[in-house]
Design an enzyme around this catalytic site. Structure first.
Site, PDB file in Angstrom:
ATOM      1  N   TRP A  19       0.792  -1.237   0.000  1.00 26.10           N
ATOM      2  CA  TRP A  19       0.000   0.000   0.000  1.00 26.10           C
ATOM      3  C   TRP A  19       0.828   1.293   0.000  1.00 26.10           C
ATOM      4  CZ3 TRP A  19      -4.938   1.773  -0.297  1.00 26.10           C
ATOM      5  CH2 TRP A  19      -5.161   3.085   0.165  1.00 26.10           C
ATOM      6  N   ASP A  22      -0.100   9.216   0.182  1.00 26.28           N
ATOM      7  CA  ASP A  22       0.510  10.519  -0.136  1.00 26.28           C
ATOM      8  C   ASP A  22       2.011  10.531  -0.437  1.00 26.28           C
ATOM      9  OD1 ASP A  22      -1.886  10.781   1.206  1.00 26.28           O
ATOM     10  OD2 ASP A  22      -1.145  12.169   2.715  1.00 26.28           O
ATOM     11  N   GLN A  38       3.735   7.769   1.982  1.00 27.48           N
ATOM     12  CA  GLN A  38       2.983   7.025   2.981  1.00 27.48           C
ATOM     13  C   GLN A  38       2.951   5.569   2.534  1.00 27.48           C
ATOM     14  OE1 GLN A  38       0.888   8.454   6.055  1.00 27.48           O
ATOM     15  NE2 GLN A  38       3.007   9.050   5.708  1.00 27.48           N
ATOM     16  N   TRP A  46      -4.425   0.370   3.726  1.00 24.21           N
ATOM     17  CA  TRP A  46      -3.798   1.290   4.676  1.00 24.21           C
ATOM     18  C   TRP A  46      -3.556   0.598   6.021  1.00 24.21           C
ATOM     19  CZ3 TRP A  46      -4.598   3.814   9.343  1.00 24.21           C
ATOM     20  CH2 TRP A  46      -3.898   5.011   9.536  1.00 24.21           C
ATOM     21  N   SER A  79       2.020  12.019   7.054  1.00 28.32           N
ATOM     22  CA  SER A  79       2.601  12.858   6.002  1.00 28.32           C
ATOM     23  C   SER A  79       3.398  14.048   6.526  1.00 28.32           C
ATOM     24  CB  SER A  79       1.500  13.347   5.062  1.00 28.32           C
ATOM     25  OG  SER A  79       1.060  12.264   4.290  1.00 28.32           O
ATOM     26  N   ARG A 152      -2.086  18.007  11.411  1.00 29.46           N
ATOM     27  CA  ARG A 152      -1.081  17.194  10.717  1.00 29.46           C
ATOM     28  C   ARG A 152      -0.574  17.743   9.381  1.00 29.46           C
ATOM     29  NH1 ARG A 152      -5.987  14.149  10.466  1.00 29.46           N
ATOM     30  NH2 ARG A 152      -6.831  13.972   8.362  1.00 29.46           N
ATOM     31  N   GLU A 204      -6.243  18.783   4.611  1.00 26.98           N
ATOM     32  CA  GLU A 204      -5.050  17.955   4.779  1.00 26.98           C
ATOM     33  C   GLU A 204      -3.946  18.437   3.834  1.00 26.98           C
ATOM     34  OE1 GLU A 204      -6.867  13.616   5.926  1.00 26.98           O
ATOM     35  OE2 GLU A 204      -6.742  14.005   3.799  1.00 26.98           O
TER      36      GLU A 204
HETATM   37  C1  FRU Z   1      -4.028  12.303   3.390  1.00 26.37           C
HETATM   38  C2  FRU Z   1      -3.777  11.721   4.764  1.00 26.37           C
HETATM   39  C3  FRU Z   1      -2.962  12.684   5.594  1.00 26.37           C
HETATM   40  C4  FRU Z   1      -2.307  11.785   6.593  1.00 26.37           C
HETATM   41  C5  FRU Z   1      -2.040  10.545   5.781  1.00 26.37           C
HETATM   42  C6  FRU Z   1      -2.155   9.267   6.548  1.00 26.37           C
HETATM   43  O1  FRU Z   1      -4.257  11.369   2.401  1.00 26.37           O
HETATM   44  O2  FRU Z   1      -4.994  11.401   5.383  1.00 26.37           O
HETATM   45  O3  FRU Z   1      -3.717  13.722   6.169  1.00 26.37           O
HETATM   46  O4  FRU Z   1      -1.130  12.331   7.117  1.00 26.37           O
HETATM   47  O5  FRU Z   1      -2.978  10.544   4.723  1.00 26.37           O
HETATM   48  O6  FRU Z   1      -1.729   8.178   5.793  1.00 26.37           O
END
Ligand code: FRU
Length: 482
Positions: A19, A22, A38, A46, A79, A152, A204
């Site tokens: 997986w 970002d 990510q 995820w 992220s 974040r 985000e």
């Molecule tokens: C955006 C997000 C960010 C977070 C990350 C977690 O796609 O939700 O806000 O840091 O993905 O994987």
């Protein structure tokens, strides 16, 4: 790995397996573009987030690198960004070695489960070997949560006039700016946006940077949003204005989208590339990212895009175009002129068997109804085109093959046209399972993914009223997956 699995992109970055979401920590240093992302190495959905890592010298060919950051007692690694600390403000540099510093969110699942509101905090890590290995700072977190559940995705830049670092942070329904002299001691500067822009979901992955337009500096504030995008689910909006080291002042109150398609998200830009701003997004949508029918890995990044500004009437707008590095992987190309399309026109009759990936550039003297159709012999197709009556570009993947993994996937999506009564141009970057459309010099952009049950092998052009295409350039793109 052969990278020959069904749907494996051939010119887009994908993880070898498992997986990805970002893009993170995009920074250019010593001739190398770093792409962190990510990553969950344990499954194709995820999970506990790591920072995966890849490097490139040309933004097209990527080398996979070992995982850069692993989850720890402070939480998952969410992220964030990375900077070149040239002046060693952080003090991490040793023996003249310039530190790379990553600034990211620690997401503490224990606190989350307990129902706390302060489980996302900002931390840093540094590398003294050009990004190969990373050491987390012992004093983490460096920016503690004041009680905001969504706190974040720090994007950090050097603000030269005041010789300080500025952090742009997504804080639920607004952006909060912080500054620090040393990447460690952050103080709040201001907030922006709770009453501006789109708010269909949480804010985000922001980004803040200046762009030059005719010698005048304009600041761009990118804010990703999920859900609430113009075609459903996640998408990237932006604001233009001024930034004085403390406050962002918008010059316009309209909601603007950097990409109208459903499949560009969490897009932000490279740091340390001078006046050039290179943008990259995650080529999926939180609506169905964990359901798309790829088996070994999930998701790709968009192609890199250069951002610029263009004036339309009294407004400046952001334009995106494929980064020039893309031309380095172009091979055979065929240029056609004065193509009068009155009945469906199969491109192969002029260019020989078409192959995907490819790039198509076309232009005409005036706006007209048309669509470019990617198809296979099973009757599956994706249509990309322009609807003159409604002044809208569109991508229709209703009959694109596998669509039943999510109820909103099979759809026709639209983007407004910003130009009136003028020449029209379009660039398409087509890969095995995606298309990126840049129209009118990149004023209207759409990114879409698709999953035909047999690869598309035909490209044709249709136009109900007929269209005269002044120029069409078709270019094969060489796979970068070797
Ligand atoms: C955006 C997000 C960010 C977070 C990350 C977690 O796609 O939700 O806000 O840091 O993905 O994987």
């Amino acid at each position: 790995t052969s990278y020959a699995e069904p749907y494996r992109p051939q010119i887009h970055f994908t993880p070898k397996e498992k997986w990805m979401n970002d893009p993170n920590g995009m920074v250019y240093h010593n001739g190398t573009y770093h792409l962190f992302y990510q990553y969950y190495p344990g499954a194709t959905v995820w999970g506990p987030m790591h920072w995966g890592h890849a490097t490139s010298t040309d933004l097209m060919h990527w080398q996979h690198q070992p995982i850069a950051l692993y989850p720890d007692t402070l939480g998952y690694i969410f992220s964030g960004s990375a900077v070149v600390d040239k002046n060693n403000t952080s003090g991490f540099g040793k023996n003249g070695q310039i530190p790379l510093v990553a600034i990211f969110t620690h997401h503490d699942t224990t606190g989350e489960k307990k129902g706390r509101n302060d489980y996302q905090n900002q931390s840093i890590a540094y590398s003294l070997d050009n990004g190969k290995t990373w050491t987390k700072y012992a004093g983490n977190p460096v920016l503690k949560n004041p009680g905001i559940v969504d706190f974040r995705d720090p994007k950090v830049m050097w603000y030269e006039p005041q010789k300080k670092w500025v952090m742009t942070l997504a804080t639920k329904d607004r952006i909060t700016f912080y500054s620090a002299p040393d990447l460690k001691n952050w103080k709040k500067e201001s907030e922006f946006g709770d009453k501006l822009g789109a708010h269909g979901g949480v804010w985000e992955c922001p980004d803040l940077f200046p762009l030059d337009h005719n010698g005048k500096k304009t600041w761009v504030l990118i804010v990703n949003l999920n859900p609430g995008g113009p075609n459903g689910g996640s998408a990237t909006q932006y604001f233009l204005g001024d930034f004085d080291g403390t406050t962002f002042t918008p010059s316009d109150t309209a909601t603007r989208w950097l990409d109208y398609g459903p499949d560009e998200y969490a897009g932000i830009t490279y740091s340390n590339t001078g006046g050039r701003k290179i943008f990259l997004g995650w080529m999926s949508n939180w609506l169905y990212a964990d359901k798309v029918p790829t088996e070994k890995w999930r998701s790709a990044m968009t192609i890199p895009r250069d951002l610029g500004l263009k004036q339309i009437d009294n407004n400046l707008l952001v334009v995106s175009s494929p980064s020039k590095e893309l031309t380095k992987i172009q091979s055979k190309s065929v240029a056609l002129q004065n193509l009068n399309v009155t009945k469906p026109f199969d491109l192969s009759t002029k260019v020989g068997q078409v192959s995907i990936p490819c790039r198509i550039d076309l232009n005409m003297d005036k706006a007209a109804d048309f669509s470019i159709v990617l198809s296979n012999d099973k009757g599956e197709e994706v249509l990309i085109g322009y609807d003159h009556n409604n002044s809208q570009y569109f991508i229709d993947r209703t009959k694109s093959g596998k669509v039943d993994f999510h109820k909103e996937f099979a759809a026709r999506h639209v983007a407004p046209r910003f130009l009136k009564n003028s020449k029209m141009d379009m660039t398409l970057v087509v890969d095995v399972s995606s298309v990126e459309m840049f129209a009118d010099d990149g004023l209207s952009v759409m990114t879409e993914i698709f999953f035909p049950t047999k690869p598309f092998n035909k490209i044709s052009i249709q136009s109900a009223d007929g269209v005269l295409i002044r120029k069409l350039n078709y270019a094969q793109l060489n796979s970068t997956m070797k």
